[in-house]
Design a protein around this motif. Structure first.
Motif, mmCIF file in Angstrom:
data_model
loop_
_atom_site.group_PDB
_atom_site.id
_atom_site.type_symbol
_atom_site.label_atom_id
_atom_site.label_comp_id
_atom_site.label_asym_id
_atom_site.label_seq_id
_atom_site.Cartn_x
_atom_site.Cartn_y
_atom_site.Cartn_z
ATOM 1 N N TYR A 145 -6.931 -2.475 -12.268
ATOM 2 C CA TYR A 145 -7.715 -1.569 -10.983
ATOM 3 C C TYR A 145 -9.298 -1.649 -11.407
ATOM 4 O O TYR A 145 -9.592 -0.405 -11.715
ATOM 5 C CB TYR A 145 -7.213 -0.217 -10.837
ATOM 6 C CG TYR A 145 -5.820 -0.416 -10.144
ATOM 7 C CD1 TYR A 145 -5.719 -0.727 -8.743
ATOM 8 C CD2 TYR A 145 -4.554 -0.463 -10.831
ATOM 9 C CE1 TYR A 145 -4.526 -0.923 -8.359
ATOM 10 C CE2 TYR A 145 -3.463 -0.617 -10.374
ATOM 11 C CZ TYR A 145 -3.349 -0.833 -8.952
ATOM 12 O OH TYR A 145 -2.125 -0.810 -8.417
ATOM 13 N N CYS A 180 -6.020 -4.336 -5.942
ATOM 14 C CA CYS A 180 -5.203 -4.597 -7.180
ATOM 15 C C CYS A 180 -5.479 -6.124 -7.507
ATOM 16 O O CYS A 180 -5.310 -7.006 -7.098
ATOM 17 C CB CYS A 180 -3.487 -4.536 -6.835
ATOM 18 S SG CYS A 180 -2.478 -5.098 -8.412
ATOM 19 N N GLU A 207 -3.365 3.284 -2.145
ATOM 20 C CA GLU A 207 -3.448 2.359 -3.272
ATOM 21 C C GLU A 207 -2.658 1.199 -3.181
ATOM 22 O O GLU A 207 -1.372 1.184 -2.567
ATOM 23 C CB GLU A 207 -2.998 3.008 -4.556
ATOM 24 C CG GLU A 207 -3.747 4.290 -5.067
ATOM 25 C CD GLU A 207 -3.265 5.227 -5.912
ATOM 26 O OE1 GLU A 207 -3.689 5.807 -6.892
ATOM 27 O OE2 GLU A 207 -1.853 4.922 -6.294
ATOM 28 N N GLN A 212 0.927 -1.167 -0.129
ATOM 29 C CA GLN A 212 -0.005 0.105 -0.038
ATOM 30 C C GLN A 212 0.925 1.314 -0.053
ATOM 31 O O GLN A 212 1.666 1.365 0.839
ATOM 32 C CB GLN A 212 -0.904 0.061 1.463
ATOM 33 C CG GLN A 212 -2.022 1.019 1.192
ATOM 34 C CD GLN A 212 -2.658 1.022 2.569
ATOM 35 O OE1 GLN A 212 -2.398 1.190 3.509
ATOM 36 N NE2 GLN A 212 -4.051 0.603 2.271
ATOM 37 N N HIS A 271 -11.818 -0.324 -6.803
ATOM 38 C CA HIS A 271 -11.224 0.788 -6.233
ATOM 39 C C HIS A 271 -9.681 0.515 -6.430
ATOM 40 O O HIS A 271 -8.919 -0.487 -6.417
ATOM 41 C CB HIS A 271 -11.706 0.890 -4.606
ATOM 42 C CG HIS A 271 -11.348 1.971 -4.041
ATOM 43 N ND1 HIS A 271 -10.162 2.134 -3.383
ATOM 44 C CD2 HIS A 271 -11.735 3.179 -3.629
ATOM 45 C CE1 HIS A 271 -10.069 3.210 -2.791
ATOM 46 N NE2 HIS A 271 -11.160 3.897 -2.952
ATOM 47 N N ARG A 272 -8.969 1.785 -6.275
ATOM 48 C CA ARG A 272 -7.375 1.707 -6.527
ATOM 49 C C ARG A 272 -6.760 0.798 -5.152
ATOM 50 O O ARG A 272 -5.514 0.609 -5.303
ATOM 51 C CB ARG A 272 -7.164 3.084 -6.788
ATOM 52 C CG ARG A 272 -7.200 3.886 -7.834
ATOM 53 C CD ARG A 272 -6.470 3.238 -9.143
ATOM 54 N NE ARG A 272 -5.125 3.568 -9.120
ATOM 55 C CZ ARG A 272 -4.452 3.132 -9.869
ATOM 56 N NH1 ARG A 272 -5.032 2.556 -11.106
ATOM 57 N NH2 ARG A 272 -2.944 3.424 -9.807
ATOM 58 N N SER A 273 -7.535 0.861 -4.135
ATOM 59 C CA SER A 273 -6.859 0.147 -3.022
ATOM 60 C C SER A 273 -6.962 -1.582 -3.322
ATOM 61 O O SER A 273 -6.329 -2.260 -2.261
ATOM 62 C CB SER A 273 -7.684 0.316 -1.729
ATOM 63 O OG SER A 273 -8.817 -0.078 -1.846
ATOM 64 N N VAL A 295 0.070 -1.422 -4.759
ATOM 65 C CA VAL A 295 0.537 -1.271 -5.905
ATOM 66 C C VAL A 295 1.589 -2.804 -5.897
ATOM 67 O O VAL A 295 1.981 -3.280 -4.936
ATOM 68 C CB VAL A 295 1.699 -0.141 -6.010
ATOM 69 C CG1 VAL A 295 2.724 0.023 -7.243
ATOM 70 C CG2 VAL A 295 0.998 1.274 -5.445
#
Length: 283
Positions: A45, A52, A26, A21, A48-50, A28
């Protein structure tokens, strides 16, 4: 992490992934290492970008005798990763040599890892050893399933020869909280026995770990019915903060439909995010 299985006169493939995170909240893909024919396309994505999503590719399209696949993934603190595959996995007739698959998932504090592959087809004569280890830290959660087809039934093939050995272990803060071990030979009476597969050709196990499921939510999950008209049956076991959901039937599609229905009900409670099916499942 490191692989514990080695290939003998086969194709060895290894994939290491690490999700973390960032300061923006996010998730990654911060580390990606491969050896041999295992890849991940890129971080996706669709929600939500949180969260993956990553699609794991095995370019040969099938596993032959002597091959060894190793997939290692770490979800660092606060991250959320969902791993899936683009299509059915195929394990070919082995010619007497065992092939292996080793999955090792490390889920750190307050993180979520989902392992939602498409089905695996065992060809008649396949010999495979599958080992899965999940390590959970405090407040970490895991959701993962395996759907296995014994033989290519659409072609009239049965799993009459070969063997599948499976080992699955879950550890919470270093303590083993779940272990199951199975060995099934092609043509074994267990395939037809009422105490075994009862002549059903598809089996599935869906594990949720690190989440203490309430009686009310468990009752809702049990209210999701399989299509009994097609011969499907299901069962659910809760032991502490591990829930095992089983499926037996004749259709991998029906098995996945059932598991997706359960996952859709549970995902928000387990991870804080509602269901968002990987787009690759629709192709």
């Amino acid at each position: 992490m490191s692989a514990v299985m080695a290939s003998h006169s086969g194709w060895e493939a290894m994939l290491q992934l690490q999700f973390a995170q960032n300061d923006a909240g996010e998730t990654v893909l911060v580390h990606r290492l491969h050896k041999g024919p295992l890849r991940v396309q890129k971080a996706l994505y669709p929600e939500h970008r949180s969260v993956c999503h990553a699609i794991i590719l095995h370019p040969p399209g099938g596993v032959a005798g002597g091959d060894c696949l190793t997939i290692e993934a770490i979800a660092k603190t606060g991250s959320h990763a969902l791993l899936t595959t683009p299509g059915a996995g195929k394990w070919y007739k082995s010619g007497g040599r065992s092939a292996s698959q080793y999955l090792q998932f490390q889920v750190e504090k307050n993180s979520v890892l989902e392992w939602l592959p498409q089905e695996t087809i065992l060809f008649d004569g396949a010999v495979g050893h599958w080992k899965t280890r999940i390590d959970l830290e405090e407040d970490a959660r895991y959701m993962g399933w395996e759907i296995v087809c014994y033989g290519r039934t659409a072609s009239g093939e049965k799993f009459s020869h070969g063997m599948l050995r499976q080992e699955t272990e879950i550890y919470a803060q270093g303590k083993r909280i779940w272990g199951e071990y199975a060995s099934l030979e092609g043509g074994d009476k267990l395939l037809s026995s009422l105490a075994g597969l009862a002549n059903r050709t598809v089996s599935g196990t869906f594990l949720i770990a690190g989440f203490l499921m309430s009686d009310a939510l468990l009752s809702e999950v049990r209210g999701i019915l399989v299509d009994s008209d097609s011969g499907g049956v299901s069962g659910i076991t809760r032991v502490g903060n591990v829930v095992a959901i089983r499926y037996l039937g004749f259709s991998s599609e029906r098995a996945r439909q059932y598991f997706v229905a359960v996952w859709s009900l549970l995902r928000h409670a387990v991870s804080g995010h509602g269901p968002c099916m990987p787009r690759i499942w629709n192709t």
